[in-house]
Motif scaffolding. Structure first.
Motif, PDB file in Angstrom:
ATOM      1  N   PHE A 123       0.847  -1.199   0.000  1.00  0.00           N
ATOM      2  CA  PHE A 123       0.000   0.000   0.000  1.00  0.00           C
ATOM      3  C   PHE A 123       0.884   1.251   0.000  1.00  0.00           C
ATOM      4  O   PHE A 123       0.917   1.987   0.989  1.00  0.00           O
ATOM      5  CB  PHE A 123      -0.938  -0.009   1.211  1.00  0.00           C
ATOM      6  N   LYS A 126       0.442   4.976   1.859  1.00  0.00           N
ATOM      7  CA  LYS A 126      -0.385   4.928   3.062  1.00  0.00           C
ATOM      8  C   LYS A 126       0.439   5.373   4.279  1.00  0.00           C
ATOM      9  O   LYS A 126       1.639   5.111   4.360  1.00  0.00           O
ATOM     10  CB  LYS A 126      -0.901   3.498   3.298  1.00  0.00           C
ATOM     11  N   GLU A 196      -8.393   1.129   9.101  1.00  0.00           N
ATOM     12  CA  GLU A 196      -8.014   1.622   7.779  1.00  0.00           C
ATOM     13  C   GLU A 196      -8.963   1.122   6.691  1.00  0.00           C
ATOM     14  O   GLU A 196      -9.204   1.816   5.697  1.00  0.00           O
ATOM     15  CB  GLU A 196      -6.583   1.174   7.456  1.00  0.00           C
ATOM     16  N   TYR A 197      -9.482  -0.080   6.875  1.00  0.00           N
ATOM     17  CA  TYR A 197     -10.369  -0.678   5.867  1.00  0.00           C
ATOM     18  C   TYR A 197     -11.653  -1.140   6.553  1.00  0.00           C
ATOM     19  O   TYR A 197     -11.873  -2.327   6.771  1.00  0.00           O
ATOM     20  CB  TYR A 197      -9.664  -1.842   5.160  1.00  0.00           C
ATOM     21  N   TYR A 212     -15.348 -10.349   4.969  1.00  0.00           N
ATOM     22  CA  TYR A 212     -14.582  -9.179   5.401  1.00  0.00           C
ATOM     23  C   TYR A 212     -13.486  -9.597   6.379  1.00  0.00           C
ATOM     24  O   TYR A 212     -12.318  -9.204   6.237  1.00  0.00           O
ATOM     25  CB  TYR A 212     -15.500  -8.156   6.059  1.00  0.00           C
ATOM     26  N   GLN A 310      -4.644  -3.870  -2.658  1.00  0.00           N
ATOM     27  CA  GLN A 310      -5.363  -2.599  -2.522  1.00  0.00           C
ATOM     28  C   GLN A 310      -6.781  -2.725  -3.074  1.00  0.00           C
ATOM     29  O   GLN A 310      -7.755  -2.301  -2.443  1.00  0.00           O
ATOM     30  CB  GLN A 310      -4.608  -1.496  -3.259  1.00  0.00           C
ATOM     31  N   GLU A 311      -6.901  -3.345  -4.237  1.00  0.00           N
ATOM     32  CA  GLU A 311      -8.225  -3.545  -4.836  1.00  0.00           C
ATOM     33  C   GLU A 311      -9.077  -4.478  -3.991  1.00  0.00           C
ATOM     34  O   GLU A 311     -10.286  -4.270  -3.836  1.00  0.00           O
ATOM     35  CB  GLU A 311      -8.075  -4.088  -6.256  1.00  0.00           C
ATOM     36  N   MET A 313      -8.932  -4.902  -0.692  1.00  0.00           N
ATOM     37  CA  MET A 313      -9.380  -4.265   0.532  1.00  0.00           C
ATOM     38  C   MET A 313     -10.432  -3.195   0.263  1.00  0.00           C
ATOM     39  O   MET A 313     -11.259  -2.898   1.131  1.00  0.00           O
ATOM     40  CB  MET A 313      -8.191  -3.663   1.282  1.00  0.00           C
ATOM     41  N   GLU A 314     -10.427  -2.626  -0.933  1.00  0.00           N
ATOM     42  CA  GLU A 314     -11.426  -1.611  -1.268  1.00  0.00           C
ATOM     43  C   GLU A 314     -12.737  -2.221  -1.758  1.00  0.00           C
ATOM     44  O   GLU A 314     -13.765  -1.533  -1.780  1.00  0.00           O
ATOM     45  CB  GLU A 314     -10.859  -0.667  -2.333  1.00  0.00           C
ATOM     46  N   GLU A 315     -12.719  -3.489  -2.133  1.00  0.00           N
ATOM     47  CA  GLU A 315     -13.929  -4.155  -2.630  1.00  0.00           C
ATOM     48  C   GLU A 315     -14.898  -4.408  -1.475  1.00  0.00           C
ATOM     49  O   GLU A 315     -14.566  -5.079  -0.501  1.00  0.00           O
ATOM     50  CB  GLU A 315     -13.552  -5.471  -3.313  1.00  0.00           C
ATOM     51  N   GLN A 316     -16.106  -3.871  -1.593  1.00  0.00           N
ATOM     52  CA  GLN A 316     -17.115  -4.042  -0.541  1.00  0.00           C
ATOM     53  C   GLN A 316     -18.293  -4.888  -0.998  1.00  0.00           C
ATOM     54  O   GLN A 316     -19.263  -5.035  -0.255  1.00  0.00           O
ATOM     55  CB  GLN A 316     -17.593  -2.667  -0.061  1.00  0.00           C
TER      56      GLN A 316
END
Length: 329
Positions: A123, A126, A196-197, A212, A310-311, A313-316
Motif C-alpha cells: 500500500f 499509506k 483503515e479498511y 470481510y 489494494q483492490e 481491501m477496497e472491494e465491498q
C-alpha cells in the motif's frame, strides 16, 4: 478529535496480488513511544499536565477523554482527576508489573517495523502510524487513530496474571490465554487494518462479515509472514487442525441453517465475536471458526482473479468475491 477504539480483547469486533517482492524504498520506521512511562514519571500528587500534553499531545487527548474518560483535556480539574488515577494503589501495582515485564519493546518494535515495511510495499503512500503504549486500567486493549496505534500493556501481562482474576467480572480463560506479549503486534495490526479498511458492505449480512474478516486475516498473513497460522487466527494448534479438517462441515452448517444471508445482530455476535467455541459446532471448534472459511474464500478469489491487495481491501461487494472465488470447500 476523530478516533476509533478497537477493543481487541473486551469488545469483539463485529465488522470490524503481487507476486515476488522488491526492496521497499519508502521509510517504514515505526516509533514506539512509552507514554506509560511518561505519565507515571509525573509527580503523582501534582501532575504537570502541560508538560505531558506538550510531549505527547497527539495521544494525550485521546487517552484522557477516550480511554480514562476523565472529561475534556482542557478541564481545569483534570490534574486532580489524573492524580487520583496515578495514586491508586492497584494502578500503581499494575504499572510496576508492566514496567517489570516490559523494560523495553525491542522485539515488538522489530516485528512492527517489518510488518509496516510489508504494508508500505503493498500500500505505497499509506501513512505509517506511531505506536503508543499506555496503562488503561484493563479497558481497551488497542485504540486506533488515523496517525497512531495505542496498546494497553496491562492487557498483556500473561494468561495467569493475578489482576485478571481480581476484576469484578473475571476474564474467561479462552481470552486470557491470548493476553500475552506474543499477541501485541498481531492485535495492534488487526486493529489498524479494521480502522483503515472498515466494513462497509454493499449488502449487510453474515456472509459479508465472514468474508470481510477473511480479508483482514489474509492481509494480516501478508504483513506477518513468519507467524504460524494458529497465532494469526488466535486459535490453538488443535483448533486450527480442527478447522482444516472441518472446513466443509463449517460451511455446510452455515448453509443448512440459512445463516449466510441473514443480518441479525445475534448471528454476528455468535459467529464473529470471540467465544470459547462456535455456537452449534463441537466444543473442539474455536470461536469465529467461520472466519477460516472467509479466509479460504479470499484466497480462492485472489488465485482466480487479477487483483491487487489494494483492490481487494477496497472491494465491498462480498457476494461478488464469493462468486469470483467459486468456493467449494
Amino acid at each position: 478529535m476523530k478516533f476509533r477504539i478497537i477493543g481487541i480483547i473486551f469488545l469483539g469486533i463485529l465488522w470490524a496480488c503481487h507476486s515476488g517482492r522488491e526492496s521497499v524504498e519508502r521509510d517504514s520506521g515505526v516509533d514506539v513511544i512509552r507514554f506509560d512511562r511518561h505519565l507515571f514519571a509525573l509527580d503523582h500528587e501534582f501532575p504537570d499536565i502541560q508538560s505531558l500534553d506538550a510531549r505527547d499531545s497527539v495521544f494525550f487527548r485521546l487517552y484522557v477523554e477516550g480511554i480514562l474518560q476523565l472529561g475534556k483535556a482542557d478541564n481545569p480539574e483534570l490534574p486532580e482527576l489524573l492524580s487520583l488515577f496515578l495514586q491508586d494503589s492497584i494502578i500503581l501495582e499494575v504499572y510496576d508489573s508492566v514496567a517489570l515485564r516490559y523494560p523495553d519493546m525491542i522485539s515488538q518494535e522489530k516485528e512492527l517495523v517489518e510488518a509496516f515495511r510489508n504494508y508500505a510495499y503493498y500500500f505505497p503512500g499509506k501513512p505509517i502510524p506511531a505506536v503508543y503504549t499506555y496503562i488503561s486500567g484493563f479497558n481497551q486493549s488497542v485504540v486506533v487513530d488515523s496517525n497512531f496505534i495505542g496498546i494497553s500493556l496491562d492487557n498483556y501481562l500473561g494468561e495467569d496474571c493475578v489482576f485478571y482474576k481480581m476484576l469484578a467480572t473475571p476474564i474467561p480463560r479462552y481470552i486470557t490465554r491470548r493476553m500475552t506479549e506474543r499477541e501485541i503486534v498481531r492485535d495492534a495490526l488487526y486493529g489498524w487494518l479494521n480502522a483503515e479498511y472498515p466494513f462497509r458492505p454493499r449488502r449487510l449480512d453474515l456472509l459479508s462479515g465472514i468474508i470481510y474478516q477473511g480479508k483482514i486475516m489474509y492481509l494480516l498473513e501478508k504483513l506477518l509472514p513468519d507467524y504460524e497460522q494458529e497465532r494469526l487466527f488466535g486459535y490453538t494448534p488443535e483448533q486450527l487442525e480442527w478447522c482444516r479438517n472441518s472446513e466443509e462441515s463449517i460451511w455446510e452448517f452455515m448453509v443448512d441453517n440459512e445463516y449466510l444471508f441473514e443480518n441479525q445482530q445475534m448471528l454476528f455476535r455468535k459467529y464473529l465475536n470471540e467465544a470459547p467455541f462456535s455456537s452449534g459446532m463441537p466444543q473442539e471448534s474455536p470461536g469465529k471458526a467461520v472466519v477460516w472459511c472467509g479466509y479460504q474464500i479470499v484466497r480462492e478469489y485472489l488465485r482466480k482473479k487479477d487483483c491487487t491487495l489494494q483492490e481487494l481491501m477496497e472491494e465491498q461487494d462480498y457476494h461478488k468475491i464469493l462468486r469470483g472465488a467459486a468456493y467449494r470447500p
